[in-house]
Design an enzyme around this catalytic site. Structure first.
Site, PDB file in Angstrom:
ATOM      1  N   THR A  70      40.300  43.470  44.978  1.00 49.70           N
ATOM      2  CA  THR A  70      40.318  43.781  43.655  1.00 49.70           C
ATOM      3  C   THR A  70      41.566  43.601  43.044  1.00 49.70           C
ATOM      4  O   THR A  70      41.373  42.822  41.804  1.00 49.70           O
ATOM      5  CB  THR A  70      40.445  45.353  43.753  1.00 49.70           C
ATOM      6  OG1 THR A  70      38.906  45.643  44.330  1.00 49.70           O
ATOM      7  CG2 THR A  70      40.469  46.168  42.335  1.00 49.70           C
ATOM      8  N   GLN A 175      32.625  38.181  50.279  1.00 44.97           N
ATOM      9  CA  GLN A 175      31.611  38.368  51.019  1.00 44.97           C
ATOM     10  C   GLN A 175      30.888  36.859  51.911  1.00 44.97           C
ATOM     11  O   GLN A 175      29.938  37.255  52.520  1.00 44.97           O
ATOM     12  CB  GLN A 175      30.288  38.825  50.332  1.00 44.97           C
ATOM     13  CG  GLN A 175      30.598  40.138  49.761  1.00 44.97           C
ATOM     14  CD  GLN A 175      30.649  41.348  50.933  1.00 44.97           C
ATOM     15  OE1 GLN A 175      30.143  41.132  51.892  1.00 44.97           O
ATOM     16  NE2 GLN A 175      31.023  42.551  50.571  1.00 44.97           N
ATOM     17  N   SER A 195      39.077  39.395  51.435  1.00 44.58           N
ATOM     18  CA  SER A 195      39.780  40.767  51.832  1.00 44.58           C
ATOM     19  C   SER A 195      39.702  40.984  53.467  1.00 44.58           C
ATOM     20  O   SER A 195      38.727  40.752  53.889  1.00 44.58           O
ATOM     21  CB  SER A 195      38.749  42.009  51.002  1.00 44.58           C
ATOM     22  OG  SER A 195      39.285  43.146  51.278  1.00 44.58           O
ATOM     23  N   CYS A 319      31.747  50.202  45.805  1.00 48.90           N
ATOM     24  CA  CYS A 319      32.410  50.714  44.635  1.00 48.90           C
ATOM     25  C   CYS A 319      31.592  51.545  43.592  1.00 48.90           C
ATOM     26  O   CYS A 319      32.099  51.996  42.814  1.00 48.90           O
ATOM     27  CB  CYS A 319      33.326  49.546  43.715  1.00 48.90           C
ATOM     28  SG  CYS A 319      33.977  48.370  45.006  1.00 48.90           S
TER      29      CYS A 319
HETATM   30  N1  PLP Z   1      34.430  41.068  45.846  1.00 45.23           N
HETATM   31  C1  PLP Z   1      33.344  41.419  46.578  1.00 45.23           C
HETATM   32  C2  PLP Z   1      32.115  40.264  46.279  1.00 45.23           C
HETATM   33  C3  PLP Z   1      33.384  42.806  47.259  1.00 45.23           C
HETATM   34  O1  PLP Z   1      31.908  42.948  47.922  1.00 45.23           O
HETATM   35  C4  PLP Z   1      34.231  43.513  47.363  1.00 45.23           C
HETATM   36  C5  PLP Z   1      34.228  44.768  47.848  1.00 45.23           C
HETATM   37  O2  PLP Z   1      33.247  45.320  48.182  1.00 45.23           O
HETATM   38  C6  PLP Z   1      35.566  43.208  46.495  1.00 45.23           C
HETATM   39  C7  PLP Z   1      35.438  42.034  45.667  1.00 45.23           C
HETATM   40  C8  PLP Z   1      36.735  44.185  46.664  1.00 45.23           C
HETATM   41  O3  PLP Z   1      37.099  43.994  47.706  1.00 45.23           O
HETATM   42  P1  PLP Z   1      38.256  45.200  48.019  1.00 45.23           P
HETATM   43  O4  PLP Z   1      37.522  46.297  48.555  1.00 45.23           O
HETATM   44  O5  PLP Z   1      39.210  44.805  49.078  1.00 45.23           O
HETATM   45  O6  PLP Z   1      38.964  45.379  46.785  1.00 45.23           O
END
Ligand code: PLP
Length: 367
Positions: A70, A175, A195, A319
């Site tokens: 994020t 992903q 991540s 989220c």
């Molecule tokens: N981008 C995608 C495609 C995600 O699936 C996620 C989390 O589910 C994120 C960004 C954000 O990841 P993080 O939880 O490390 O902030």
């Protein structure tokens, strides 16, 4: 218990956890400190960074460690936009909230084009091409969608964007990394994010790869560590654990893909005969994600029913799963509020067993 929420987060691999603990015990000093312990920590940081860059054969990128993807997505977009007062940005309607909401926050200053997706959750590449003009400064498109698993053709996107040298390309690879063998070179992306906790590493760390030629600015202010792009003392143990996770799991991408593809086929086969279940994810999607709807229930209700059989899935992305709104990606794909409100996401792993998959099929059919 059967965990089917690996798209939200993964359990920490034992070896990676051990590397985290060992590093915490031995290399606790700040990498910015001038004394011996600091220098030693800094060497560990440089080595871990180099190992990661080497894993992806990245020659011209810097790696910035952040708290999670994020923050990495925020840094990429907001940090790059600091170069401009106005301009056009092209993205999609189905980005993760950490890109989508950033775009929303920029609407007053910039012209944002949100590309539509088709029934498979894919953008139309001609539409992308048409959306790029002299005013365009940034394209931000995810590799693999976190809700339905659609895999964008990043190689095609690179080719389209490269026709406009002034446009930078940012890809949210969260992903895709370690799950899908890329049909492109990471070197061709200006900025991309990942991540660690989606790759069997600890939570609290993610990263942004940024080509050295991209004029990226910091969005947080403080010390000049991490190429001046992300101030603050960071946890070296998380960096070391990230290097370990990438070195361990990235080379297994294809092997794990083949196994999960079989699991995915097995689950689809087991649910196919049930007319109450509508599978939203296309068969060409990432096998790690099966999004489906039971239109007579709300997504949250299905999650609760499955929970009582000790099966853990989510509605949309982790989220947005507590929001009671129709799922944005499923809505964009199907244009059907009923399907979007009754969607759940089953996300798989190489750790998922056939028995767990069988238990899921039986329980869903019973519901
Ligand atoms: N981008 C995608 C495609 C995600 O699936 C996620 C989390 O589910 C994120 C960004 C954000 O990841 P993080 O939880 O490390 O902030």
């Amino acid at each position: 218990m059967a965990y089917f929420d690996y798209g939200a987060t993964t359990p920490v691999d034992k070896e990676i956890l051990a590397s985290y603990i060992k590093a915490s015990e031995h290399f606790f000093a700040s990498t910015a400190s001038l004394h011996f312990l600091g220098k030693e920590a800094n060497e560990m940081y440089l080595k871990a960074t180099k190992d990661i860059l080497d894993q992806f054969a990245l020659a011209n990128h810097n790696l910035v460690f952040t708290t999670n993807a994020t923050e990495a997505n925020n840094l990429a977009i907001l940090g790059y936009l600091k170069n401009f007062k106005k301009g056009r940005i092209v993205t999609t309607k189905v980005e993760h909230a950490s890109v989508y909401e950033v775009m929303k926050s920029c609407e007053e200053q910039f012209e944002i084009i949100y590309l539509d997706v088709d029934k498979e959750g894919l953008i139309n590449y001609e539409e992308l091409s048409k959306a790029l003009n002299k005013e365009t400064i940034l394209v931000s498109i995810m590799w693999v969608n976190n809700v339905v698993g659609s895999i964008m053709n990043i190689q095609k996107i690179i080719e389209i964007v490269k026709k406009h040298p002034q446009i930078k390309l940012h890809v949210d690879a969260v992903q895709g990394l370690g799950k899908i063998v890329p049909n492109f070179s990471f070197n061709d992306l200006d900025m991309w994010t990942f991540s660690t906790h989606k790759l069997y590493g600890p939570k609290g760390v993610g990263g942004l790869f940024v080509n050295k030629k991209v004029g990226l600015h910091n969005i947080l202010y403080g010390s000049k560590v991490q190429h001046g792009l992300r101030p603050g003392t960071f946890d070296l143990s998380l960096v070391i654990a990230t290097a370990k996770a990438i070195k361990k799991f990235y080379p297994l991408t294809d092997e794990h893909y083949q196994y999960v593809k079989k699991l995915n086929n097995y689950i689809r086969e087991g649910l196919k005969k049930n007319p109450q279940i509508i599978i939203n994810s296309s068969e060409n999607s990432s096998p790690y994600i099966i999004n489906l709807s039971l239109p007579s229930f709300l997504g949250q209700t299905i999650v609760r029913h499955l929970e009582s059989a000790q099966i853990y899935v989510s509605t949309g992305s982790a989220c947005s799963s507590k929001e009671q709104k129709p799922e944005r990606t499923v809505l964009a794909m199907t244009n059907d509020i009923l399907l979007a409100s009754s969607a759940i996401r089953i996300s798989l792993s190489h750790l998922t067993t056939l028995q767990e998959a069988g238990h899921l099929i039986t329980t869903l059919n019973k519901i």
